[in-house]
Design a protein around this motif. Structure first.
Motif, PDB file in Angstrom:
ATOM      1  N   LEU A   1      -7.426  11.016   6.925  1.00 52.16           N
ATOM      2  CA  LEU A   1      -6.535   9.958   7.405  1.00 52.16           C
ATOM      3  C   LEU A   1      -6.998   8.591   6.917  1.00 52.16           C
ATOM      4  CD1 LEU A   1      -5.880  11.178  11.065  1.00 52.16           C
ATOM      5  CD2 LEU A   1      -4.471  11.527   9.032  1.00 52.16           C
ATOM      6  N   ASP A   2      -8.308   8.377   6.883  1.00 50.45           N
ATOM      7  CA  ASP A   2      -8.829   7.113   6.349  1.00 50.45           C
ATOM      8  C   ASP A   2      -8.438   6.949   4.885  1.00 50.45           C
ATOM      9  OD1 ASP A   2      -9.963   6.409   8.749  1.00 50.45           O
ATOM     10  OD2 ASP A   2     -11.982   7.105   8.223  1.00 50.45           O
ATOM     11  N   ARG A   3      -8.534   8.021   4.114  1.00 51.34           N
ATOM     12  CA  ARG A   3      -8.183   7.949   2.689  1.00 51.34           C
ATOM     13  C   ARG A   3      -6.699   7.688   2.502  1.00 51.34           C
ATOM     14  NH1 ARG A   3     -10.502  13.378   0.254  1.00 51.34           N
ATOM     15  NH2 ARG A   3      -9.849  12.469  -1.741  1.00 51.34           N
ATOM     16  N   LEU A   4      -5.871   8.334   3.327  1.00 49.15           N
ATOM     17  CA  LEU A   4      -4.425   8.135   3.199  1.00 49.15           C
ATOM     18  C   LEU A   4      -4.015   6.728   3.597  1.00 49.15           C
ATOM     19  CD1 LEU A   4      -3.092  11.512   4.640  1.00 49.15           C
ATOM     20  CD2 LEU A   4      -3.417  10.870   2.241  1.00 49.15           C
ATOM     21  N   GLY A   5      -4.711   6.158   4.551  1.00 50.55           N
ATOM     22  CA  GLY A   5      -4.380   4.802   4.976  1.00 50.55           C
ATOM     23  C   GLY A   5      -4.855   3.737   4.015  1.00 50.55           C
ATOM     24  N   ALA A   6      -5.647   4.136   3.021  1.00 50.11           N
ATOM     25  CA  ALA A   6      -6.197   3.160   2.068  1.00 50.11           C
ATOM     26  C   ALA A   6      -5.827   3.503   0.627  1.00 50.11           C
ATOM     27  CB  ALA A   6      -7.714   3.102   2.224  1.00 50.11           C
ATOM     28  N   LEU A   7      -4.689   4.163   0.409  1.00 48.13           N
ATOM     29  CA  LEU A   7      -4.256   4.467  -0.952  1.00 48.13           C
ATOM     30  C   LEU A   7      -4.078   3.187  -1.764  1.00 48.13           C
ATOM     31  CD1 LEU A   7      -1.492   7.155  -0.254  1.00 48.13           C
ATOM     32  CD2 LEU A   7      -3.806   7.572  -1.111  1.00 48.13           C
ATOM     33  N   ARG A   8      -4.424   3.263  -3.023  1.00 51.14           N
ATOM     34  CA  ARG A   8      -4.220   2.106  -3.908  1.00 51.14           C
ATOM     35  C   ARG A   8      -2.809   2.185  -4.471  1.00 51.14           C
ATOM     36  NH1 ARG A   8      -9.286   1.181  -7.807  1.00 51.14           N
ATOM     37  NH2 ARG A   8      -8.107  -0.760  -8.073  1.00 51.14           N
ATOM     38  N   VAL A   9      -1.898   1.506  -3.822  1.00 51.96           N
ATOM     39  CA  VAL A   9      -0.496   1.532  -4.226  1.00 51.96           C
ATOM     40  C   VAL A   9      -0.097   0.160  -4.741  1.00 51.96           C
ATOM     41  CG1 VAL A   9       0.070   3.336  -2.549  1.00 51.96           C
ATOM     42  CG2 VAL A   9       0.326   0.936  -1.906  1.00 51.96           C
ATOM     43  N   SER A  10       0.886   0.145  -5.638  1.00 46.72           N
ATOM     44  CA  SER A  10       1.405  -1.131  -6.114  1.00 46.72           C
ATOM     45  C   SER A  10       2.202  -1.791  -5.003  1.00 46.72           C
ATOM     46  CB  SER A  10       2.279  -0.921  -7.352  1.00 46.72           C
ATOM     47  OG  SER A  10       3.353  -0.040  -7.058  1.00 46.72           O
ATOM     48  N   ARG A  11       2.388  -3.099  -5.121  1.00 45.58           N
ATOM     49  CA  ARG A  11       3.106  -3.849  -4.097  1.00 45.58           C
ATOM     50  C   ARG A  11       4.161  -4.738  -4.742  1.00 45.58           C
ATOM     51  NH1 ARG A  11       1.162  -4.195   1.082  1.00 45.58           N
ATOM     52  NH2 ARG A  11      -0.685  -2.913   1.474  1.00 45.58           N
ATOM     53  N   ALA A  12       5.239  -4.910  -4.009  1.00 45.52           N
ATOM     54  CA  ALA A  12       6.303  -5.822  -4.422  1.00 45.52           C
ATOM     55  C   ALA A  12       6.641  -6.682  -3.223  1.00 45.52           C
ATOM     56  CB  ALA A  12       7.536  -5.039  -4.882  1.00 45.52           C
ATOM     57  N   ALA A  13       6.551  -7.994  -3.379  1.00 46.97           N
ATOM     58  CA  ALA A  13       6.789  -8.927  -2.277  1.00 46.97           C
ATOM     59  C   ALA A  13       5.898  -8.599  -1.077  1.00 46.97           C
ATOM     60  CB  ALA A  13       8.257  -8.909  -1.872  1.00 46.97           C
ATOM     61  N   GLY A  14       4.665  -8.160  -1.377  1.00 44.41           N
ATOM     62  CA  GLY A  14       3.711  -7.886  -0.317  1.00 44.41           C
ATOM     63  C   GLY A  14       3.882  -6.555   0.377  1.00 44.41           C
ATOM     64  N   ARG A  15       4.867  -5.744  -0.034  1.00 38.16           N
ATOM     65  CA  ARG A  15       5.123  -4.471   0.634  1.00 38.16           C
ATOM     66  C   ARG A  15       4.707  -3.315  -0.268  1.00 38.16           C
ATOM     67  NH1 ARG A  15      10.280  -4.705   4.532  1.00 38.16           N
ATOM     68  NH2 ARG A  15       9.865  -6.728   5.489  1.00 38.16           N
ATOM     69  N   PRO A  16       4.136  -2.265   0.312  1.00 39.13           N
ATOM     70  CA  PRO A  16       3.632  -1.158  -0.517  1.00 39.13           C
ATOM     71  C   PRO A  16       4.757  -0.321  -1.103  1.00 39.13           C
ATOM     72  CG  PRO A  16       3.418  -0.629   1.815  1.00 39.13           C
ATOM     73  CD  PRO A  16       3.877  -2.058   1.748  1.00 39.13           C
ATOM     74  N   ALA A  17       4.577   0.060  -2.367  1.00 41.33           N
ATOM     75  CA  ALA A  17       5.516   1.003  -2.980  1.00 41.33           C
ATOM     76  C   ALA A  17       5.330   2.378  -2.342  1.00 41.33           C
ATOM     77  CB  ALA A  17       5.267   1.075  -4.488  1.00 41.33           C
TER      78      ALA A  17
ATOM     79  N   ALA B   1      -0.555  14.268  12.243  1.00 44.58           N
ATOM     80  CA  ALA B   1      -1.428  13.113  12.042  1.00 44.58           C
ATOM     81  C   ALA B   1      -1.228  12.497  10.662  1.00 44.58           C
ATOM     82  CB  ALA B   1      -2.884  13.521  12.233  1.00 44.58           C
ATOM     83  N   VAL B   2      -1.107  13.349   9.643  1.00 40.20           N
ATOM     84  CA  VAL B   2      -0.922  12.855   8.279  1.00 40.20           C
ATOM     85  C   VAL B   2       0.430  12.156   8.138  1.00 40.20           C
ATOM     86  CG1 VAL B   2      -0.513  13.606   5.904  1.00 40.20           C
ATOM     87  CG2 VAL B   2      -2.516  14.430   7.155  1.00 40.20           C
ATOM     88  N   VAL B   3       1.484  12.778   8.662  1.00 41.22           N
ATOM     89  CA  VAL B   3       2.812  12.165   8.573  1.00 41.22           C
ATOM     90  C   VAL B   3       2.828  10.836   9.323  1.00 41.22           C
ATOM     91  CG1 VAL B   3       5.237  12.408   9.234  1.00 41.22           C
ATOM     92  CG2 VAL B   3       4.020  14.335   8.216  1.00 41.22           C
ATOM     93  N   GLU B   4       2.238  10.818  10.508  1.00 38.82           N
ATOM     94  CA  GLU B   4       2.204   9.587  11.294  1.00 38.82           C
ATOM     95  C   GLU B   4       1.453   8.479  10.555  1.00 38.82           C
ATOM     96  OE1 GLU B   4      -0.122   8.223  15.271  1.00 38.82           O
ATOM     97  OE2 GLU B   4       1.100  10.035  15.451  1.00 38.82           O
ATOM     98  N   THR B   5       0.335   8.840   9.923  1.00 37.23           N
ATOM     99  CA  THR B   5      -0.442   7.837   9.178  1.00 37.23           C
ATOM    100  C   THR B   5       0.347   7.292   8.003  1.00 37.23           C
ATOM    101  OG1 THR B   5      -2.552   8.823   9.836  1.00 37.23           O
ATOM    102  CG2 THR B   5      -2.555   7.482   7.839  1.00 37.23           C
ATOM    103  N   LEU B   6       1.006   8.176   7.254  1.00 35.82           N
ATOM    104  CA  LEU B   6       1.784   7.724   6.103  1.00 35.82           C
ATOM    105  C   LEU B   6       2.949   6.839   6.532  1.00 35.82           C
ATOM    106  CD1 LEU B   6       1.825  11.011   3.992  1.00 35.82           C
ATOM    107  CD2 LEU B   6       0.545   8.923   3.496  1.00 35.82           C
ATOM    108  N   LEU B   7       3.664   7.254   7.569  1.00 33.58           N
ATOM    109  CA  LEU B   7       4.812   6.459   8.020  1.00 33.58           C
ATOM    110  C   LEU B   7       4.356   5.127   8.602  1.00 33.58           C
ATOM    111  CD1 LEU B   7       7.110   9.131   9.727  1.00 33.58           C
ATOM    112  CD2 LEU B   7       7.112   8.350   7.352  1.00 33.58           C
ATOM    113  N   GLY B   8       3.306   5.158   9.422  1.00 34.12           N
ATOM    114  CA  GLY B   8       2.852   3.945  10.072  1.00 34.12           C
ATOM    115  C   GLY B   8       2.214   2.946   9.129  1.00 34.12           C
ATOM    116  N   THR B   9       1.730   3.422   7.981  1.00 37.19           N
ATOM    117  CA  THR B   9       1.063   2.540   7.021  1.00 37.19           C
ATOM    118  C   THR B   9       2.008   2.008   5.960  1.00 37.19           C
ATOM    119  OG1 THR B   9      -0.994   3.797   7.339  1.00 37.19           O
ATOM    120  CG2 THR B   9      -0.879   2.342   5.409  1.00 37.19           C
TER     121      THR B   9
END
Length: 406
Positions: free
Chosen positions: A103-119, A227-235
């Protein structure tokens, strides 16, 4: 009758029977409870190890299945014998830590951002893989199938106009250690450099899928999937409505453990309420994980925000305890509607505000419908209600934990 007589062939036959009948019917046939600790992992799927060992004995020539009372050495003895036959048996006590790290790794994915929001490229790929694990589908797929399935998902459900190409997110997840790629002869390039990346996937056509250990965890645990789905959606899906995407990947009715366990569903052969025992055990596990996180999370803030870090385990424990209903004993009526994912409209609230130093623990948190949450937060009787809710949280917490100790 002796477990020492077991053979790998007999165990494989028991696994085949388990797959054919399904977990609940298999356990009923042989009189076992669900495994709370030792789990056999085979081909990316999880099995109740003690039940498999007992059933396997019945697949030996001239032998009968073993029942729970026949295991003088307990579940750990069965687990050791299965390991001795070459099977992988995991200890779910250690799995708790693995889930927390995931869950820690999923919450810290290195994703690109547009207007401050994660892709959403990587989260969409991961949700698709979670759905496949939940259905027990093959972990590894040819690139052509992966490209077709994910391309369609990104095109239709890229809520932030993500490009319908999976090569970038798959390469990024591979670099993060979450995605396996096989069958290629050139090193996997970094997840940038558009033309080079696209060319590599066109030439190599790698097979691939979710990391094997992650897939086994998600395939065998509804709680881990939730837990994984909740982390992805909430992040990554803040201010977005992902219902259509969840339906598309087969997670629209995610069988999260709080829904399964909060509804009594039968008894074990000795008359004990099995669902109640499982609920108490899962609640205890989540509570202990939340408590262990307290020294780590206290004072931490979410990225780009002044909001304190919250424990996902504490929130899941409260939802589990609530039985999908508002926990305010004075509730005059929660909404009849549900979310697009089929979940009750509940908000997990800290009775003593987290920002003001309140603990991020289930015995100080409650699940409230929007109406009761508004009264507690903004109503004239809010302070009076706060005292009532704190008593409710503590008493329900203690009652569930007595179910574990008893």
């Amino acid at each position: 009758m002796a477990l020492a007589d077991l053979t790998p062939t007999a165990v494989l036959r028991a696994i085949e029977e388990y797959d054919r009948l399904g977990q609940d019917a298999f356990l009923r046939r042989y009189g076992f409870r669900r495994a709370l600790r030792y789990v056999l992992v085979h081909d990316g799927r999880r099995y109740d190890s003690k039940a498999i060992a007992g059933a396997a004995h019945g697949h030996l020539d001239g032998r009968d299945p073993l029942r729970p009372r026949d295991f003088s050495g307990g579940a750990s003895h069965a687990a050791g014998l299965l390991r001795g036959l070459g099977f992988k048996v995991v200890d779910d006590a250690a799995t708790d830590a693995a889930l927390g790290q995931l869950l820690d790794r999923l919450g810290a994915l290195r994703v690109s951002r547009a207007a401050g929001r994660p892709a959403l490229h990587q989260p969409i790929v991961l949700l698709w893989a979670v759905g496949r694990a939940a259905r027990g589908e093959p972990r590894i797929l040819p690139w052509a199938e992966t490209e077709q399935a994910l391309g369609a998902l990104l095109l239709r459900h890229g809520l932030r106009r993500e490009r319908p190409r999976p090569d970038g997110p798959v390469a990024a997840l591979h670099r993060a250690g979450l995605w396996e790629l096989t069958g290629h002869t050139e090193p996997v390039p970094r997840a940038h450099g558009d033309a080079a990346l696209r060319g590599w996937f066109r030439r190599q056509r790698p097979d691939g899928g979710l990391d094997a250990e992650v897939y086994a965890l998600l395939g065998g645990s509804a709680g881990a999937r939730s837990a994984v789905v909740e982390t992805l959606l909430g992040t990554y899906f803040v201010d977005l409505e992902p219902g259509a995407l969840l339906e598309a990947v087969g997670l629209g009715e995610l069988p999260c453990e709080q829904g399964e366990l909060a509804t009594p569903h039968g008894s074990d052969p000795h008359g004990t309420d099995l669902r109640g025992a499982l609920l108490a055990a899962e609640y205890d596990r989540l509570s202990r994980m939340a408590e262990a996180q307290q020294p780590v999370n206290r004072g931490r803030r979410t990225p780009r925000s002044a909001a304190p870090v919250r424990s996902a385990e504490a929130r899941r424990a409260v939802l589990l305890r609530s039985g999908r209903r508002c926990e305010n004993p004075r509730c005059t009526g929660a909404p009849d509607d549900v979310t697009v994912a089929g979940e009750p409209i509940l908000e997990v609230d800290h009775v003593l505000d987290l920002a003001g130093g309140g603990p991020d623990l289930p015995d100080h948190m409650v699940a409230l419908c929007p109406n009761c949450h508004a009264v507690k937060t903004r109503g004239r009787t809010g302070e009076e209600l706060r005292a009532v809710l704190l008593d409710v949280a503590r008493s329900r917490h203690a009652r569930l934990l007595r179910g574990v100790d008893g």
